[in-house]
Scaffold this motif. Structure first.
Motif, mmCIF file in Angstrom:
data_model
loop_
_atom_site.group_PDB
_atom_site.id
_atom_site.type_symbol
_atom_site.label_atom_id
_atom_site.label_comp_id
_atom_site.label_asym_id
_atom_site.label_seq_id
_atom_site.Cartn_x
_atom_site.Cartn_y
_atom_site.Cartn_z
ATOM 1 N N MET A 1 38.877 38.914 49.117
ATOM 2 C CA MET A 1 39.261 40.233 48.604
ATOM 3 C C MET A 1 38.327 41.304 49.149
ATOM 4 S SD MET A 1 40.357 39.420 44.622
ATOM 5 C CE MET A 1 41.307 40.948 44.500
ATOM 6 N N ILE A 2 38.718 42.571 48.937
ATOM 7 C CA ILE A 2 37.845 43.679 49.319
ATOM 8 C C ILE A 2 37.287 44.345 48.061
ATOM 9 C CG2 ILE A 2 39.014 44.039 51.519
ATOM 10 C CD1 ILE A 2 40.400 46.466 50.349
ATOM 11 N N ASN A 3 36.206 45.111 48.245
ATOM 12 C CA ASN A 3 35.434 45.569 47.085
ATOM 13 C C ASN A 3 36.034 46.767 46.360
ATOM 14 O OD1 ASN A 3 34.785 47.755 48.734
ATOM 15 N ND2 ASN A 3 32.779 46.941 49.308
ATOM 16 N N THR A 4 37.159 47.295 46.843
ATOM 17 C CA THR A 4 37.815 48.397 46.131
ATOM 18 C C THR A 4 38.848 47.890 45.128
ATOM 19 O OG1 THR A 4 39.435 48.613 47.907
ATOM 20 C CG2 THR A 4 37.476 50.011 48.044
ATOM 21 N N LYS A 5 39.011 46.572 45.036
ATOM 22 C CA LYS A 5 40.013 45.992 44.140
ATOM 23 C C LYS A 5 39.348 45.349 42.922
ATOM 24 C CE LYS A 5 42.933 47.245 47.221
ATOM 25 N NZ LYS A 5 43.692 48.500 46.993
ATOM 26 N N ASP A 6 40.118 45.236 41.846
ATOM 27 C CA ASP A 6 39.642 44.614 40.608
ATOM 28 C C ASP A 6 39.751 43.091 40.751
ATOM 29 O OD1 ASP A 6 39.182 43.624 38.079
ATOM 30 O OD2 ASP A 6 40.671 44.887 37.076
ATOM 31 N N GLN A 7 38.668 42.487 41.244
ATOM 32 C CA GLN A 7 38.717 41.053 41.546
ATOM 33 C C GLN A 7 38.885 40.209 40.281
ATOM 34 O OE1 GLN A 7 34.895 41.486 43.375
ATOM 35 N NE2 GLN A 7 35.869 43.319 44.205
ATOM 36 N N SER A 8 38.106 40.505 39.240
ATOM 37 C CA SER A 8 38.211 39.726 37.999
ATOM 38 C C SER A 8 39.600 39.863 37.387
ATOM 39 C CB SER A 8 37.141 40.183 36.996
ATOM 40 O OG SER A 8 35.845 39.912 37.489
ATOM 41 N N GLY A 9 40.166 41.082 37.460
ATOM 42 C CA GLY A 9 41.501 41.306 36.925
ATOM 43 C C GLY A 9 42.543 40.496 37.667
ATOM 44 N N TYR A 10 42.397 40.399 38.984
ATOM 45 C CA TYR A 10 43.321 39.597 39.793
ATOM 46 C C TYR A 10 43.214 38.130 39.396
ATOM 47 C CZ TYR A 10 45.207 37.221 43.933
ATOM 48 O OH TYR A 10 45.914 36.396 44.784
ATOM 49 N N PHE A 11 41.990 37.619 39.313
ATOM 50 C CA PHE A 11 41.805 36.196 39.002
ATOM 51 C C PHE A 11 42.256 35.847 37.592
ATOM 52 C CE2 PHE A 11 38.333 36.301 42.358
ATOM 53 C CZ PHE A 11 39.021 35.492 43.243
ATOM 54 N N HIS A 12 42.098 36.786 36.676
ATOM 55 C CA HIS A 12 42.442 36.505 35.273
ATOM 56 C C HIS A 12 43.902 36.084 35.129
ATOM 57 C CE1 HIS A 12 41.863 36.707 30.946
ATOM 58 N NE2 HIS A 12 43.010 37.354 30.859
ATOM 59 N N ALA A 13 44.759 36.600 36.008
ATOM 60 C CA ALA A 13 46.183 36.265 35.936
ATOM 61 C C ALA A 13 46.437 34.771 36.139
ATOM 62 C CB ALA A 13 46.952 37.073 36.985
#
Length: 443
Positions: free
Chosen positions: A348-360
């Motif tokens: 991923m890139i650092n402008t995205k909500d990584q934890s939010g993506y993974f939580h799904a």
């Protein structure tokens, strides 16, 4: 396809002009004026904005129109492997990606016309798209917004045949605002007075209301998903319904229940643009639609050969929490049809909500392998990304590459188990890198 001359032209532009976004229409209008305003000499335009689903809507729209016998120019962004993927020129029997020589010549003309003035590369390339589309005959243009809407370089179209606004959620907050209604107001900027509007399925009531109020204020004929048109599954089929009646259709070739709503928005958009669309053409489009890097099943290639024998491999470039939810739902549907252990390989890139993506993916994924974000200047280091996945409740470990993750799975897989299902995702940049490394770029 090997792109040489065009990519050299673009590399020279990148050395002179910023790669990022500088939201304004002044620079692109100045350049287009020097080029003779090609944006004013286009066939009818279907203009598509949104946070998620706009690329799928563009793909469905092209499939629908080509099945109905129209020749269609298509502008999408970003590209996955080669820059020319952004421009598909209408042709008999289906559009073709612009050829290198034609593309390079148009870039050089736009660069000369710009004369070294400050401009972003996206703005120059948008002008290139208008040049290409104005100089090659076609019946329709499908024009996907790059970022936002109001100040996106594509928003110089004076009177689109229809403006389609797909689902809106939080993304690009630094440019568009930190509340969904602010982002909706930016996306609503593609709506033009008196021109038809189609509002796709919105997860946010606030976003939907902003879009409806904008269309009403500008006296636009309006079709709203869930109100004027619908799509739902029934007996393994997709039913599309609007004020003209019902169509009983095969389910879209693009997997995931969210694609029903994306397909519906495309059907409504094409109809609202005043283009003739018979049920047979719609059926054909559902079966033939293609959209690389979005829930794409990889069945052959160099990377596929590294996976455990019999593994099912999916690739998706979705990169925000809402995209994570629809991808996870699509994976859950696959699990119901054909149970397998699911593994996620993510960069991923650092402008995205990584934890939010993974939580799904919590409760769905057996293990996550995180790869370095070497595909982008903004890439997240693999150890940091593994920490974000762990915070989201997933089992995760950093590895050096997608190839390494696949080989690690192959070397540790128990042959007595059903072969795994593997999802590679988290970034369109990663999706493009995977398609290039696999030897299967979009065509």
């Amino acid at each position: 396809m090997t792109i040489l001359a065009a990519e050299r032209e673009i590399e020279s532009l990148l050395s002179l002009h910023p790669k990022g976004y500088d939201l304004s229409l002044d620079r692109v209008r100045r350049l287009l004026d020097k080029l003779g305003n090609p944006q004013d000499r286009l066939p009818p335009v279907i203009h598509i904005a949104g946070t998620n689903g706009k690329g799928s809507c563009a793909a469905f729209s092209r499939a629908l129109l080509e099945a109905a016998g129209y020749s269609v120019h298509t502008h999408t962004s970003p590209h996955l492997v080669h820059w020319n993927e952004r421009y598909r020129l209408g042709a008999e029997g289906g559009g073709r990606l612009v050829e290198d020589k034609v593309f390079a010549e148009a870039i050089a003309r736009a660069a000369r016309a710009n004369g070294g003035e400050t401009i972003t590369v996206f703005e120059i390339l948008t002008a290139v798209g208008f040049l290409l589309f104005s100089e090659h005959p076609a019946d329709v243009v499908i024009l996907e917004v790059g970022l936002g809407g109001r100040f996106d370089a594509t928003n110089v179209i004076p009177a689109p045949a229809v403006s389609v606004v797909m689902p809106i959620s939080l993304d690009h907050q630094a440019y568009l605002g930190d509340r969904v209604e602010l982002i909706a107001a930016e996306k609503a900027g593609i709506i033009k007075r008196g021109c038809p509007v189609v509002i796709g399925a919105q997860g946010s009531d606030a976003a939907r209301q902003v879009l409806i109020e904008t269309a009403e204020r500008l006296d636009c004929p309006m079709q709203v998903y869930g109100q004027d048109f619908f799509a739902y599954g029934e007996n393994g089929r997709m039913v599309y319904q609007d004020t003209d009646g019902l169509m009983d259709l095969p389910p879209p070739r693009l997997p995931g229940r969210h694609q029903f709503a994306n397909a519906a928005a495309a059907i409504a958009g094409v109809k609202a643009a005043g283009l003739t669309l018979g049920e047979r053409a719609v059926e054909q489009a559902m079966v033939e639609v293609s959209w690389p890097g979005r829930m794409q099943k990889l069945t052959q290639g160099r990377l596929v050969d590294l996976a455990p024998p019999g593994a099912e491999i999916w690739l998706d470039g979705g990169h925000n929490p809402d995209a994570g939810m629809v991808i996870a739902e699509a994976m859950a549907e696959q699990e119901e049809k054909n149970p397998r252990s699911l593994f996620l390989i993510s960069g991923m890139i650092n402008t995205k909500d990584q934890s939010g993506y993974f939580h799904a993916f919590k409760g769905l994924v057996r293990h996550v392998y995180t790869v370095p974000g070497s595909f982008s200047d903004a890439g997240v280091p693999n150890d940091e990304l593994a920490a974000r996945a762990t915070e989201a409740g997933l089992s995760a470990e950093p590895v050096s590459s997608v190839a390494n993750a696949l080989m690690l799975l192959r070397d540790t897989w128990d042959p007595a188990e059903v072969p795994p299902r593997i999802l590679i995702g988290g970034s369109l940049y990663l999706a493009g890198t995977v398609l290039a490394e696999n030897g299967t770029p979009p065509e």
